[in-house]
Design a protein around this motif. Structure first.
Motif, short mmCIF file in Angstrom:
data_model
loop_
_atom_site.label_atom_id
_atom_site.label_comp_id
_atom_site.label_asym_id
_atom_site.label_seq_id
_atom_site.Cartn_x
_atom_site.Cartn_y
_atom_site.Cartn_z
N ASP A 71 0.83 -1.21 0.00
CA ASP A 71 0.00 0.00 0.00
C ASP A 71 0.86 1.26 0.00
O ASP A 71 0.53 2.26 -0.65
CB ASP A 71 -0.92 0.02 1.22
N ARG A 74 2.06 1.74 -3.48
CA ARG A 74 1.00 2.24 -4.35
C ARG A 74 0.79 3.74 -4.12
O ARG A 74 0.62 4.51 -5.08
CB ARG A 74 -0.30 1.47 -4.05
N ARG A 77 3.68 5.56 -5.71
CA ARG A 77 3.58 5.46 -7.18
C ARG A 77 2.55 6.43 -7.75
O ARG A 77 2.74 6.99 -8.83
CB ARG A 77 3.27 4.01 -7.56
N ALA A 102 2.36 -3.33 -7.73
CA ALA A 102 1.97 -2.06 -7.09
C ALA A 102 2.81 -0.91 -7.65
O ALA A 102 2.68 0.22 -7.18
CB ALA A 102 2.14 -2.16 -5.59
#
Lengths: 244, 390
Positions: A71, A74, A77, A102
């Motif tokens: 997470d 992500r 990103r 991810a």
């Protein structure tokens, strides 16, 4: 482009690490590969840093106090297109697949040697500079008497032409878009097949075997088409003779 | 006592007792005897009693039979009672003729009351029996449910325990790995500055991290906290991954890799990451114990409905007495050089990982010279794409 790859430096490097001792230990080493070092101790600090300035490379530890695991990757990103290098304490195949899916570009498992970390950072800098989004690098793979021209779509060993199918070219080009980077099975399907297709995981293994039979001298001991077990595949491009 | 027994016992214990009932044959004998005795005694005192006394008596006999025996007996006695009243208590005696209209009415009234009462009693009894059976069933279901809930709770507890163990191992591994990384990083940098002693710090920290890694893996295997994903995998993929993984770690040992000739699509049912880990470990072991520069071979062959991966070295071999012991945890060979690192967990972990993939890891060959380790798994068939799609 610098001729000596060990002199390759990132302009700005963002390190997201909550362990002070490790950060202090890494700092002098990281300063040899980056002009400017920005640090953050949590994901939210990292997001604030990204809003202020886009680094060329992000190093992200996964054991952060606010957001953990994939997470965190992500979240970072979503705020940057720069390569993300993960520092992780876990090393199971499933974990790596999750991280790559991810949006991570590479990962190093703790404990790591400093040289290995620096080599990964330099590889990411080289990769991102050589292949600005969308372009293909390299255009050719040359190893001994093997010559593959990815742009023209031709391959030969010595004077004997090698015939690759449409899907084999598509897989090879997908891997060649970022040599040295591991693509998960899912990422390869997404690049090659636009829609669901048969048993993609097994088909992909079959296509990779065909590709190795055609391109590798020893398919069971490959030089370019490397399996990252439980994760995916990557293309290792042998150094060009003129570079060596 | 099984749980089902417990259910039945507790069900009958908590319900009111069933009403008294004769065994069918006993019921017939008893009530026919009562009927006969009443009839005969009524006849003997006929001058002193009235017809209604006999009618009420027969009605009581019928109801008694209905309450304590079968419906059929009660119906039979009702008809028998009507006949007996007609024969013995309605003039002319001894015949089935009825002279007085009132007598006929009494006869019909008796029969109607006896039949209706029998019907009501037996219906009530049947319903009571059904209710009792239902109650017993409910009771049994309830106790079954309690048992299942207890079992479920136990399973949840076990699951929780496994999860807690996994979480603990993950936390320990994270908390140990981060400081080890710091130590190794600082030692590397000190070594780069030429500080004597820092090379040993780095080397020892790396050794320590391998030990920690091995202990954690060993506990994870034994805690059952190692996720396994079996999948149809091409054997060549596994060989190639092992070769590229160990290439930089086996120094000057030449490694030859050989796949099943003529069948590049040979496939096996395994967890790719685990299989590569086992084989890489075997190759590194071979490099550690065999003489410098000696060749190591990695091969995979089909063997009936199995696939055998074999790692062979030209080292000193393993003495016969040690052949099974090498797979035991914390065992180190008698001849192992003291400077060869490790706590003797490598092969124990490798064998456990092989078994997680429904495979085996064994030592093959004569043991005279060289070591041949065989990792054997189930063969599988890979699904090939349709030819047109290629």
């Amino acid at each position: 482009m610098p001729s000596n790859s060990s002199a390759l430096r990132a302009t700005t490097l963002l390190v997201v690490e909550d362990d002070r001792a490790l950060l202090d230990a890494l700092r002098p080493a990281l300063e040899t590969v980056a002009d400017d070092l920005v640090t953050a101790g949590t994901v939210s600090e990292a997001l604030a840093a990204l809003a202020a300035q886009q680094p060329e490379i992000v190093i992200l530890d996964l054991g952060l106090p606010d957001i953990a695991g994939a997470d965190a990757c992500r979240a970072v990103r979503a705020e940057t297109g720069s390569p993300i290098l993960i520092l992780t304490a876990r090393s199971s195949g499933g974990e790596k697949v999750k991280l790559l899916d991810a949006g991570a570009d590479d990962y190093v498992t703790k404990p790591f040697a400093t040289d290995e970390l620096l080599a990964r950072v330099r590889a990411l800098v080289r990769r991102s500079r050589a292949a600005p989004a969308g372009t293909m690098a390299p255009a050719t793979i040359i190893d001994g008497d093997l010559e593959v021209d990815l742009r023209e779509g031709t391959a030969s060993r010595g004077s004997v032409p090698l015939k690759l199918t449409r899907i084999e070219w598509a897989i090879l080009r997908a891997l060649a878009s970022q040599p040295g980077r591991t693509f998960t099975h899912r990422q390869i399907f997404d690049a090659v097949w636009a829609r669901p297709y048969g048993n993609p995981s097994q088909y992909l293994r079959v296509y990779m075997t065909h590709l190795r039979q055609k391109l590798e001298r020893e398919p069971a001991n490959p030089r370019f088409l490397i399996t990252d077990p439980g994760v995916g595949y990557r293309l290792e491009v042998p150094p060009r003779r003129e570079d060596a | 006592m099984t749980p089902a027994d417990a259910g039945t016992t507790s069900a009958t214990k908590d319900l009111p007792p069933a009403p008294f009932q004769f065994n069918p044959i006993v019921g017939w004998l008893v009530w026919v005897a009562v009927f006969g005795a009443f009839w005969i005694s009524c006849i003997s005192v006929r001058p002193h009693i009235e017809q209604v006394h006999a009618v009420l008596g027969f009605l009581l006999v019928v109801l008694g039979a209905a309450a304590t025996s079968t419906r059929r007996l009660a119906l039979t006695l009702a008809i028998g009672g009507a006949l007996a009243i007609n024969l013995s208590f309605e003039e002319p005696y001894g015949t089935l003729f009825v002279h007085k209209a009132l007598d006929a009415l009494i006869l019909i009234g008796f029969l109607a009351v006896a039949l209706l009462a029998t019907q009501l009693v037996s219906t009530a009894r049947r319903q009571a029996a059904v209710a009792r059976r239902r109650a017993a069933e409910v009771e049994q279901l309830a106790s079954e449910r309690i048992r299942l809930m207890a079992e479920n709770e136990h399973a949840v507890m076990l699951q929780e325990a496994a999860r807690a163990k996994d979480a603990l191992l993950a936390a320990v591994s994270h908390d140990l790995r981060t400081p080890l990384t710091t130590i190794i990083t600082l030692a590397d940098q000190a070594a780069a500055r030429g500080e004597t002693g820092s090379v040993s710090i780095g080397r020892e920290a790396t050794r320590l991290s391998h030990l920690v890694e091995n202990l954690l893996e060993y506990s994870r295997v034994h805690a059952g906290a190692w996720p396994v994903r079996l999948d149809t995998t091409i054997v060549e993929d596994v060989l190639g991954a092992v070769a590229s993984e160990v290439r930089s770690r086996i120094d000057d040992h030449p490694l030859s890799v050989r796949a099943q000739p003529g069948d590049p699509l040979l496939a096996a049912m395994l967890d790719e990451a685990l299989a590569v880990r086992i084989l890489a470990n075997l190759v590194e072991n071979a490099a550690k114990y065999a003489p410098d520069g000696s060749p190591i071979s990695l091969e995979a062959l089909a063997d009936g409905d199995h696939v055998v991966f074999a790692v062979t070295d030209a080292g000193p071999g393993i003495p016969v007495v040690e052949r099974e012991k090498v797979f035991e945890a914390f065992y180190r060979g008698e001849r192992a050089a003291p400077d060869v690192g490790g706590v003797g967990l490598g092969l124990a972990i490798a064998r456990a990982l092989a078994e997680l993939q429904l495979g085996t890891l064994t030592l093959a060959g004569t043991g005279v010279s060289g070591t041949r380790m065989e990792f054997r798994v189930k063969r599988a068939t890979i699904e090939e794409p349709p030819p047109l799609a290629a």
